[in-house]
Design an enzyme around this catalytic site. Structure first.
Site, PDB file in Angstrom:
ATOM      1  CG  HIS A 472      -1.798   1.189   1.345  1.00 35.75           C
ATOM      2  ND1 HIS A 472      -3.114   1.178   0.940  1.00 35.75           N
ATOM      3  CD2 HIS A 472      -1.548   2.448   1.787  1.00 35.75           C
ATOM      4  CE1 HIS A 472      -3.631   2.390   1.146  1.00 35.75           C
ATOM      5  NE2 HIS A 472      -2.694   3.176   1.657  1.00 35.75           N
ATOM      6  CD  GLU A 473       1.486   3.660   3.644  1.00 33.20           C
ATOM      7  OE1 GLU A 473       1.708   4.714   3.016  1.00 33.20           O
ATOM      8  OE2 GLU A 473       0.425   3.456   4.271  1.00 33.20           O
ATOM      9  CG  HIS A 476       0.255   6.228  -0.691  1.00 28.88           C
ATOM     10  ND1 HIS A 476      -0.779   6.866  -1.327  1.00 28.88           N
ATOM     11  CD2 HIS A 476      -0.287   5.658   0.421  1.00 28.88           C
ATOM     12  CE1 HIS A 476      -1.899   6.694  -0.628  1.00 28.88           C
ATOM     13  NE2 HIS A 476      -1.629   5.948   0.435  1.00 28.88           N
ATOM     14  CG  HIS A 479       0.449   8.906  -6.810  1.00 27.16           C
ATOM     15  ND1 HIS A 479      -0.618   9.307  -6.046  1.00 27.16           N
ATOM     16  CD2 HIS A 479       0.252   9.444  -8.038  1.00 27.16           C
ATOM     17  CE1 HIS A 479      -1.428  10.058  -6.795  1.00 27.16           C
ATOM     18  NE2 HIS A 479      -0.918  10.149  -8.004  1.00 27.16           N
TER      19      HIS A 479
HETATM   20 ZN   LIG Z   1      -2.884   5.244   1.958  1.00 25.87          ZN
END
Ligand SMILES: [Zn+2]
Length: 688
Positions: A472-473, A476, A479
């Site tokens: 998940h991280e 990010h 991104h």
């Molecule tokens: Zn998040």
């Protein structure tokens, strides 16, 4: 000006990649650096505002976007360290500087002459010869000013600025109070009787936590998620589970200096005043204007589709737990501190998936390699470790990130272990954002996790949940790293809050993709791959306990929206409000909010997620539907789908309106059905 000559924060950073010179910076450098950088920023802003030239995109919007670089650099360094590696000295700086900074930015947003120029350009934006990204920047900056009070009558502005400053003070205290409650609590286990049921790796982590806290010959469970959740899952000692659970859910709710209840009450009152001064009924209306969802009704519409099926699913799950408890001779009802314990037994029996069996295949080292390799197969990235460079802590690893053609893409800092002076949870942040206004500026991105570090000389082993968090991280992180925009304000994760979880949640899908597991989930001792049969069972088990998970989360989102939709928030008692609201929505008695209000940092440690906890569910509609694009292509690394994903989602930052970005990637608008199916809520009669 001695402050700028001997203060490393105000000198150019002659370091590899322009990383902060961590070892040279002392807490006392921050105050003078902030003061200096704020003055410089203010002088730049005044110069832009007082220009005798008529406003143009370049002399106003682009100029405004560029100024304040020095301040931003100090701020990012400071707030990253205040979260990852804080100290009483940094906390004192934070308490002093947060309101000062809020007041500084507030004064800039309320700068009438500057705003007059921005407003003029905004009104004429359709006639100006602007590139699409420039148009987005005009709109973004204009909206920021409006939302910070630029259009308020002069008389109301002083009050508005005072509110902003006071909110910064209150939110800082709120998160420091939670950290204080978390780091002061310890459940000390002294003997085999206390340790009953705990697996080896949890014992080792509790042993390390005890040593860190000077408890000889003991094991310590803290309120860090990486210890408390496995403890509640495995401990046979119902009395200790109850004790630890109660400490966990009452963080921030103790009389005395760390009590968060009065802070939350004042925050809510001030937010309400803020919203009403803009002409909104309440804070939820004000917050939703700057989101993809647009209105509280759109949020309610989504949450409603999920809430009732989730409760029904949770009731089915509870009955299975009750049956399991009876089979173990326990006559009692299922209480909140029993749920995880019996759920684990049902999971083992039904899906034969056991974290103790899985964990040796999920070493941190292997899973990090899996995340890197996924980024390579999708986007052509390579991560090259630089062990010769030290960050702010010896455990933080630094990677150079290169793209196709060996082009430098950015720097990635990987900070994975729990520490007493680190905020709880997991998050991504940046020390520098990508932009192109001063030549190519490469991003420096950091991922923080709170994994319990393996014992000396042994690997850190992750649970399936930890693996999901890691991915998940990292989503990010990508991104931030893959951003390809011109202006910093539109760079990387600078997108609307309910879109920002798309790149992260989407990336979670690859963590459990058989093609990824087969290649990377290798036993740390034997190098054997995770057996196919276990991969299959892992996949089946993904819907397990989703009733509980969905209720625990969605109830938080509902309480958040209700709280911020109060038309009069004066004097609200958050504990009473929480109780009444849970009653009203029919919260199952065996499940407690994932975050109770007195420690709900998403809502009260900053304003980013206030009336915004729903964003994870909103983005899940997009990630579930988005991943189906790869499923439909028949290849989890389909190059065409990956290219569209890179172009419209991971690299476009805030340069596109989110709905349009999604449509360009997917070829159509998102559908909610894949989300319901993913959580096993489409047909609740099916066993999960
Ligand atoms: Zn998040």
């Amino acid at each position: 000006m001695t402050e700028s000559t001997d203060n490393p924060l105000l000198q150019p950073w002659q370091t590899p990649y322009g990383l902060p010179p961590f070892e040279r910076i002392r807490p006392e450098h921050y105050g003078p650096a902030f003061e200096h950088a704020m003055r410089a920023h203010r002088a730049h802003v005044d110069a832009i505002a007082e220009s005798s030239e008529p406003p143009t995109f370049d002399n106003t919007i682009a100029a405004f976007d560029r100024c304040g670089g020095e301040l931003g650099r100090v701020e990012r360094l400071f707030f990253n360290l205040a979260a990852s590696e804080t100290s009483p000295a940094l906390q004192a700086v934070e308490r002093e500087m947060s309101p000062r900074l809020a007041s500084h930015y507030s004064a800039i947003h309320l700068h009438a002459t500057l705003f007059a120029r921005i407003e003029q350009l905004f009104q004429r934006r359709e006639e100006l010869p602007l590139a699409p990204e420039q148009l987005r920047l005009v709109e973004r900056i204009h909206l920021d000013f409006v939302r910070e009070g630029a259009r308020l009558p002069a008389a109301a502005r002083t009050r508005y600025a005072a509110i902003v400053e006071r909110l910064a003070e209150l939110t800082t205290r709120f998160s420091q109070n939670v950290l204080a409650d978390e780091s002061s609590y310890r459940l000390v286990l002294r003997n085999e009787r206390d340790l009953a049921g705990l697996p080896e790796d949890l014992r080792a982590a509790a042993r390390a936590a005890a040593q860190e806290r000077g408890e000889a010959d003991a094991w310590v469970i803290t309120l860090s998620r990486s210890l408390i959740v496995p403890f509640l899952t495995f401990s046979d000692r119902r009395d200790l589970r109850e004790q630890a659970f109660n400490a966990w859910i009452h963080r921030g709710e103790h009389d005395g200096e760390h009590d968060n209840r009065p802070l939350a009450r004042e925050i809510l009152k001030l937010r309400n005043e803020q919203a009403r001064s803009h002409g909104y009924r309440h804070y939820a209306d004000y917050a939703l204007v700057d989101r993809m969802a647009g209105t509280p009704d759109a949020v309610a519409g989504l949450l409603k589709q999920v809430w009732e099926p989730a409760k029904a699913r949770a009731a089915v799950e509870r009955d299975a737990l009750r049956a399991m408890a009876l089979a173990h001779g326990a006559e009692h009802a299922i209480e909140p501190w029993d749920w995880r314990y019996y759920a684990e037994k049902v999971r083992k029996a039904r899906h034969r998936v056991d974290d103790a069996v899985l964990k040796p295949f999920f070493s941190l080292e292997r899973m990090l390699a899996a995340a890197f390799d996924t980024a390579h197969r999708l986007f052509g990235l390579r991560f090259i470790e630089r062990p010769d460079i030290r960050a702010y802590h010896a455990d933080v690893r630094i990677f150079e990130v290169r793209g196709r053609d060996d082009r430098m893409v950015g720097i990635f800092l990987s900070d994975n272990y729990a520490r007493p002076n680190k905020r709880g949870g997991a998050w991504m942040s940046a020390y520098r954002w990508q932009s192109r206004v001063d030549g190519e500026t490469l991003p420096i991105v950091v991922n923080n996790n709170n994994f319990a570090k393996g014992p000396a000389g042994e690997p850190t082993l992750l649970s399936a949940d930890d693996v999901r968090t890691l991915f998940h991280e990292f989503g990010h992180g990508l991104h931030g790293l893959l951003s390809q925009v011109t202006y910093e304000r539109l760079s990387g994760t600078h997108v609307l809050r309910d879109f920002v979880e798309l790149p992260s949640q989407l990336f979670e899908h690859w963590a459990f993709e058989p093609a990824v597991l087969k290649r990377h989930a290798l036993h740390h001792g034997t190098n054997e791959p995770l057996p196919d049969e276990l991969i299959g069972r892992l996949k089946e088990a993904r819907r397990f306990n989703q009733g509980f998970e969905t209720v625990e989360y969605t109830a938080c989102a509902l309480v958040d929206m209700a709280l911020h939709a109060l038309p009069d928030a004066d004097g609200v008692d958050i504990t009473a409000f929480e109780r009444a609201e849970l009653e009203r929505i029919g919260m199952p008695r065996e499940i407690v909010l994932r975050h109770r209000l007195p420690h709900f940092g998403h809502l009260f440690a900053s304003s980013g997620y206030a009336a915004g906890y729903y964003v994870y569910m909103w983005a899940e509609v997009l990630d579930a539907d988005g991943y189906d694009a790869f499923v439909e292509a028949g290849n989890p690394f389909d190059p065409e789908v990956a290219d569209r994903l890179l172009r419209y989602v991971y690299s476009s930052g805030g340069t596109l309106p989110p709905a349009e970005a999604y449509r360009s990637f997917r070829g159509r608008d998102p559908r909610v059905e894949p989300l319901l199916a993913q959580r096993g809520l489409a047909d609740i009669r099916q066993p999960a």
